[in-house]
Design a protein around this motif. Structure first.
Motif, PDB file in Angstrom:
ATOM      1  N   TYR A 108      38.323  40.252  39.834  1.00 51.29           N
ATOM      2  CA  TYR A 108      37.539  39.032  39.611  1.00 51.29           C
ATOM      3  C   TYR A 108      36.708  38.688  40.854  1.00 51.29           C
ATOM      4  N   VAL A 109      37.321  38.871  42.039  1.00 52.13           N
ATOM      5  CA  VAL A 109      36.593  38.572  43.280  1.00 52.13           C
ATOM      6  C   VAL A 109      35.348  39.460  43.376  1.00 52.13           C
ATOM      7  N   PHE A 145      29.279  26.805  32.203  1.00 51.34           N
ATOM      8  CA  PHE A 145      30.407  26.727  33.125  1.00 51.34           C
ATOM      9  C   PHE A 145      30.872  25.287  33.312  1.00 51.34           C
ATOM     10  N   THR A 146      32.183  25.071  33.311  1.00 51.70           N
ATOM     11  CA  THR A 146      32.699  23.735  33.631  1.00 51.70           C
ATOM     12  C   THR A 146      33.778  23.869  34.703  1.00 51.70           C
ATOM     13  N   HIS A 184      41.247  24.905  34.303  1.00 50.75           N
ATOM     14  CA  HIS A 184      41.160  26.036  33.371  1.00 50.75           C
ATOM     15  C   HIS A 184      40.366  27.206  33.954  1.00 50.75           C
ATOM     16  N   VAL A 185      39.558  26.910  34.970  1.00 52.97           N
ATOM     17  CA  VAL A 185      38.688  27.946  35.548  1.00 52.97           C
ATOM     18  C   VAL A 185      39.526  29.105  36.091  1.00 52.97           C
ATOM     19  N   ASP A 217      34.263  31.973  33.567  1.00 54.05           N
ATOM     20  CA  ASP A 217      34.318  30.816  34.471  1.00 54.05           C
ATOM     21  C   ASP A 217      34.904  31.211  35.836  1.00 54.05           C
ATOM     22  N   LEU A 218      35.904  32.092  35.780  1.00 54.94           N
ATOM     23  CA  LEU A 218      36.549  32.529  37.024  1.00 54.94           C
ATOM     24  C   LEU A 218      35.576  33.365  37.858  1.00 54.94           C
ATOM     25  N   VAL A 219      34.782  34.174  37.181  1.00 56.61           N
ATOM     26  CA  VAL A 219      33.777  34.982  37.891  1.00 56.61           C
ATOM     27  C   VAL A 219      32.790  34.046  38.600  1.00 56.61           C
TER      28      VAL A 219
END
Lengths: 206, 530
Positions: free
Chosen positions: B7-8, B363-364, B368-369, B388-390
């Motif tokens: 993800y990083v 994106f919010t 939850h992100v 969202d995490l990305v």
């Protein structure tokens, strides 16, 4: 040096601004609960949805908030009367003075004049041109045409901005005039020339 | 761990490459431009980061649009602005003894005497070094703690607890951000109430519009927030400059020219102050509502207490400048911890980050992100991934990028801005008013936006004059729709139990804490806000 009795009384006397703050918001929240919301929220406290289930309506959250505000305001009012705090070191702190109100009146007068000129000058110029037979178009047809679309914004914006500068500096400086002209030119460049689908005030109104 | 790394890497790639795999300069340029503008804004008395963020946001939205691709350039610019403005505030404080913001007052204590000794450029170098150190440290803490906190919150909090947490945050902000906690809470609730104007959730048409048709789409959010934050401050600044015109404070230009090189022994001398203040600033910043002023005050005070020569503080020593600047800059990264992990903004800069995120793309922000969803590629369907995490990791990348620019060219730019610090507030504030009115008109397409901005400006002015913090009002206004959804959802999910908030022990604890905070904060002696 020991404080005199009147001094001590003054130090713990209820602060009318603390009382006023609570009273105004208490009255406002009660007015909202009993007058504003019943007249201005069509959905009730609960409503029945499409599948026949009862769920919170549009009035649900506003009523909770206004009731909370009323409760907090009542507490504020009670504390202000029963447990007055010693006043802040700065006497002008925590209150609106006559000087503040005078400032507001002048500020609003300058701003409102500038905005009124901004709103009406363009249509007025076009109306005069029509009256003198120089044009047969109405302002709404010219509101995206130079120079008409700039007239109100430039003159009204100039008057308002320079008026506030002159008032706060107590004099007219050439530098201030040049600054206001440059800022107006920049605003026109950004909001009118560079950005599409954006109108300068007051052209979206016509 | 592999999943986290994946993800990083995707977050970093999102910043530097387009979806087609072509190198993308845009986010980099936007971070750089935002940082430079931020430093210039901070160096101009009367302007500050949230000010510039508020005015830039509508322009950025017009330029880039509101699709997903627009988010990173816009966020990059705003993050750059936020960081740059914190740094730039040192210029007027050191060179002209003019604190543009309350926290910069602490910088004047040693920065201006250094300038008088002919060491102004050196003081600016120290301010720059301390500021970027504090900021970078704070960002590191954000990167490490926000995901952990978010995962923890997401796993233990349901609708009632989340609703109670918002109430607790508001109560905390009311308690710490101003002089009168109860009044702060009252204006927080008032802000929530006003935010509901023109909205509806049950389809019966807009509510609370007072018959004004233009309010049928709700109050223009950014106009209202701009009004309270910016125009309220413009009112105050114009009034103050009109009052101060007869009693101007003249800064003295030093004819002396001291040693302005910053050598390793100088840096070694201020490292303890930088370290302590970075820690203090980060801790203060992580709590919503506590601003840079308290961080700077604590940083300076602790440095003075720990010093062998406390009497030298205030006479123009590098340690004083370092302690203040490291502390107030360390607030900016940590202030995003409640935003990223809870979706609750803790300060004004964070308010505009949230506004940008809510206005642009899908994106919010919130707990939850940080769901580390297994990345799976399904033939004929696409990739299952938490986008969202990305984006969250892309945001972190933008912050690192801003820090790199800040370390490398920020200092040079900072030292060239002495001229901006001479722009008088009496000219700057009316100009800001004109630009703000133009921007809100163009954004919301009508005079209604101007009336809203002026009305909320008046609210902001009155609250400031009454010594009531405006932060709870703004945060209440911003969080009201979310709290309404949580309360309605929680009520429905409980089967119509009116006491649903009190049935969860955790929600009950949050509410109890909210009341206790207000109670104890209300008992402390009265002081001046600021």
């Amino acid at each position: 040096m020991p404080k005199s009795e009147p001094d001590r009384r003054k130090r713990t006397a209820p602060d009318p601004w603390d009382i006023g703050f609570g009273a105004v918001l208490l009255a406002g929240s009660l007015l909202a609960l009993f007058v504003w919301f019943p007249a201005d929220i069509r959905g009730g406290f609960f409503h029945v949805n499409a599948i026949g289930r009862s769920e919170p309506g549009d009035a649900f959250f506003p009523v909770i908030l206004a009731s909370t505000l009323a409760l907090l305001s009542a507490v504020q009012l009670a504390l202000a009367v029963l447990r007055p705090r010693p006043p802040a070191a700065d006497a002008a702190s925590g209150r609106l003075t006559a000087r503040n109100l005078r400032f507001l009146v002048i500020f609003i007068a300058i701003t409102a004049t500038g905005l009124a000129v901004m709103y009406w000058l363009g249509p007025l110029v076009v109306w005069l041109m029509r009256a003198w037979g120089l044009s047969d178009a109405e302002y709404r047809h010219l509101s995206d045409t130079a120079p008409y679309k700039y007239i109100g914004y430039v003159v009204g914006g100039f008057l308002m901005t320079l008026g506030l500068i002159v008032w706060s500096e107590g004099r007219i400086r050439r530098g201030a005039i040049v600054t206001v002209v440059v800022v107006l030119a920049m605003a026109i460049t950004i909001f009118d020339l560079l950005l599409t689908n954006v109108l300068l005030p007051p052209n979206a109104e016509f | 761990m592999e999943l986290v790394l994946e993800y990083v890497i995707r977050g970093i790639t999102e910043v530097f490459f387009t979806p087609e795999g072509v190198f993308d300069w845009l986010p980099i340029i936007m971070v750089f431009a935002g940082l430079m503008l931020g430093i210039a804004v901070g160096a101009t008395p009367g302007l500050n980061g949230p000010f510039a963020m508020a005015l830039s946001l509508p322009v950025l939205i017009w330029v880039f649009g509101v699709n997903n691709e627009a988010l990173l350039p816009i966020l990059g610019f705003l993050i750059g602005l936020m960081k740059g403005a914190t740094l730039g505030g040192a210029v007027p404080a050191i060179l002209f003894n003019t604190p543009g913001t309350p926290d910069a007052y602490l910088t004047t204590l040693d920065g201006y005497p250094m300038n008088l000794k002919g060491e102004g450029p050196k003081a600016l170098k120290i301010a720059h070094l301390s500021s970027v150190c504090g900021d970078t440290f704070s960002d590191m803490v954000l990167f490490l703690t926000a995901p952990v906190l978010a995962v923890l919150i997401e796993s233990i909090l349901d609708l009632p607890e989340k609703a109670a947490l918002i109430i607790l945050s508001l109560s905390f902000m009311a308690a710490v951000a101003g002089n009168a906690p109860l009044k702060g809470m009252m204006v927080g609730v008032l802000g929530m109430l006003l935010a509901l104007i023109g909205s509806t959730l049950s389809g019966y048409g807009p509510r609370m519009t007072l018959g004004i048709l233009e309010l049928g789409n709700g109050l223009p959010l950014s106009s209202a927030i701009l009004g309270v934050l910016i125009i309220g401050e413009v009112f105050i600044a114009i009034e103050d400059s009109a009052r101060e015109r007869l009693q101007r404070r003249n800064a003295v230009r030093s004819p002396v020219r001291g040693d302005n090189r910053l050598r390793w022994p100088d840096i070694r001398r201020i490292l303890p102050q930088i370290g302590t203040s970075a820690l203090i600033g980060t801790m203060v910043g992580a709590l919503p509502g506590i601003g840079t002023t308290l961080a700077a005050t604590l940083g300076y005070d602790v440095a003075k207490r720990l010093s062998k020569h406390p009497e030298k503080y205030g006479t123009g020593i590098p340690e004083g400048v370092a302690a203040t600047e490291a502390a107030n800059s360390a607030v900016s990264g940590a202030n995003l911890i409640p935003v990223m992990s809870l979706g609750i903004p803790g300060n004004f800069a964070a308010v505009f980050i949230i506004l940008a995120v809510e206005s642009v793309g899908d994106f919010t922000l919130g707990p939850h992100v940080f769901r580390f969803t297994e990345i799976k590629v399904i033939e004929g369907y696409g990739t299952i991934i938490n986008e969202d995490l990305v984006i969250a990791f892309a945001m972190f990348t933008l912050m690192v990028l801003a820090n790199i620019f800040n370390w490398t060219v920020g200092g040079l730019f900072l030292r060239s801005l002495g001229v901006l610090a001479r722009v008088p507030k009496s000219i700057m504030m009316p100009v800001v008013l004109l630009i703000t009115l133009t921007a809100v008109y163009a954004q919301d397409g009508g005079f209604i936006a101007i009336w809203v901005v002026m009305f909320f400006g008046l609210v902001g002015y009155v609250l400031r004059r009454l010594d009531v913090s405006i932060l709870p009002f703004v945060i209440g206004f911003l969080l009201s729709p979310r709290l309404e959804e949580l309360i309605r959802g929680g009520y429905s999910a409980s089967g119509g139990d009116a006491l649903f908030l009190l049935k969860s022990p955790l929600a009950l604890a949050f509410l109890g804490a909210a009341i206790l905070i207000l109670f104890f904060a209300g008992r402390r002696p009265q002081r001046r806000a600021g």
